[in-house]
Design a protein around this motif. Structure first.
Motif, mmCIF file in Angstrom:
data_model
loop_
_atom_site.group_PDB
_atom_site.id
_atom_site.type_symbol
_atom_site.label_atom_id
_atom_site.label_comp_id
_atom_site.label_asym_id
_atom_site.label_seq_id
_atom_site.Cartn_x
_atom_site.Cartn_y
_atom_site.Cartn_z
ATOM 1 N N THR A 221 0.758 -1.180 -0.048
ATOM 2 C CA THR A 221 0.035 -0.014 0.211
ATOM 3 C C THR A 221 0.680 1.250 -0.009
ATOM 4 O O THR A 221 0.251 2.436 -0.131
ATOM 5 C CB THR A 221 -1.116 0.231 1.201
ATOM 6 N N SER A 222 1.978 1.060 0.257
ATOM 7 C CA SER A 222 3.041 2.540 0.292
ATOM 8 C C SER A 222 2.821 3.255 -1.091
ATOM 9 O O SER A 222 2.744 4.611 -0.850
ATOM 10 C CB SER A 222 4.588 1.964 0.387
ATOM 11 N N PRO A 223 2.655 2.955 -2.178
ATOM 12 C CA PRO A 223 2.635 3.781 -3.248
ATOM 13 C C PRO A 223 1.225 4.485 -3.319
ATOM 14 O O PRO A 223 1.335 5.898 -3.385
ATOM 15 C CB PRO A 223 2.527 3.036 -4.493
ATOM 16 N N LEU A 224 0.224 3.833 -2.735
ATOM 17 C CA LEU A 224 -1.020 4.405 -2.670
ATOM 18 C C LEU A 224 -1.057 5.629 -1.666
ATOM 19 O O LEU A 224 -1.508 6.993 -1.747
ATOM 20 C CB LEU A 224 -2.221 3.714 -2.212
ATOM 21 N N PHE A 225 -0.570 5.169 -0.311
ATOM 22 C CA PHE A 225 -0.328 6.004 0.716
ATOM 23 C C PHE A 225 0.527 7.247 0.623
ATOM 24 O O PHE A 225 0.357 8.378 0.929
ATOM 25 C CB PHE A 225 -0.301 5.454 2.030
ATOM 26 N N ALA A 226 1.454 6.938 -0.231
ATOM 27 C CA ALA A 226 2.480 8.215 -0.549
ATOM 28 C C ALA A 226 1.717 9.040 -1.309
ATOM 29 O O ALA A 226 1.893 10.288 -1.345
ATOM 30 C CB ALA A 226 3.719 7.343 -1.246
ATOM 31 N N ALA A 227 0.992 8.692 -2.259
ATOM 32 C CA ALA A 227 0.297 9.703 -3.380
ATOM 33 C C ALA A 227 -0.936 10.498 -2.489
ATOM 34 O O ALA A 227 -0.958 11.530 -2.711
ATOM 35 C CB ALA A 227 -0.412 8.766 -4.490
#
Length: 144
Positions: A121-127
């Motif tokens: 989920t890190s790319p989603l939460f970074a966005a």
């Protein structure tokens, strides 16, 4: 499978509700003590906790779509294993596609007892964090 002879139809119907972000319809499919695990977040156990998790996701997203790669019925108890590329669109317009494997366990009644969504989920939460940082409110005031 004796308790869910149409597991593919059930899965398609379930994900139609997920993609429509129809929280009440998704919750209706969970057992009262069912659990949802999304990425590396702690399990949300019970409908109240699952609602909170899903409401948070719905608030952050403008859309979600699953591109199915593989679907398997694992056993005769209603366990399904799904492989997909999940397309997320944030409220700020960022589009992300993430690989995902989901395990859905169901009771003989058909109610979901466990929904485990395995993805980074890190790319989603970074966005989402980047969008929040550039929002006018994050700069200390309203846009004029």
């Amino acid at each position: 499978m004796t308790d869910t002879p149409d597991w593919i139809g059930w899965t398609e119907s379930f994900y139609t509700d997920v993609e429509a972000l129809s929280i009440d319809r998704v919750l209706d499919r969970f057992a009262p003590g069912g659990e949802l695990v999304f990425g590396n977040n702690p399990p949300a156990v019970g409908r109240v906790a699952i609602r909170e998790a899903l409401d948070g996701l719905r608030a952050a997203l403008a859309g979600i779509r699953h591109e199915w790669r593989n679907c398997w019925q694992v056993d005769d108890r209603g366990t399904v294993l799904l492989e997909a590329r999940v397309h997320y669109i944030t409220r700020g317009g960022t589009e992300l596609t993430l690989p995902c494997v989901t395990v859905i366990a169901r009771a003989p009644s058909g109610a979901v007892t466990s929904l485990r969504i395995h993805l980074d989920t890190s790319p989603l939460f970074a966005a989402l964090a980047a969008e929040a940082a550039t929002a006018p409110e994050a700069a200390g005031g309203l846009a004029t």
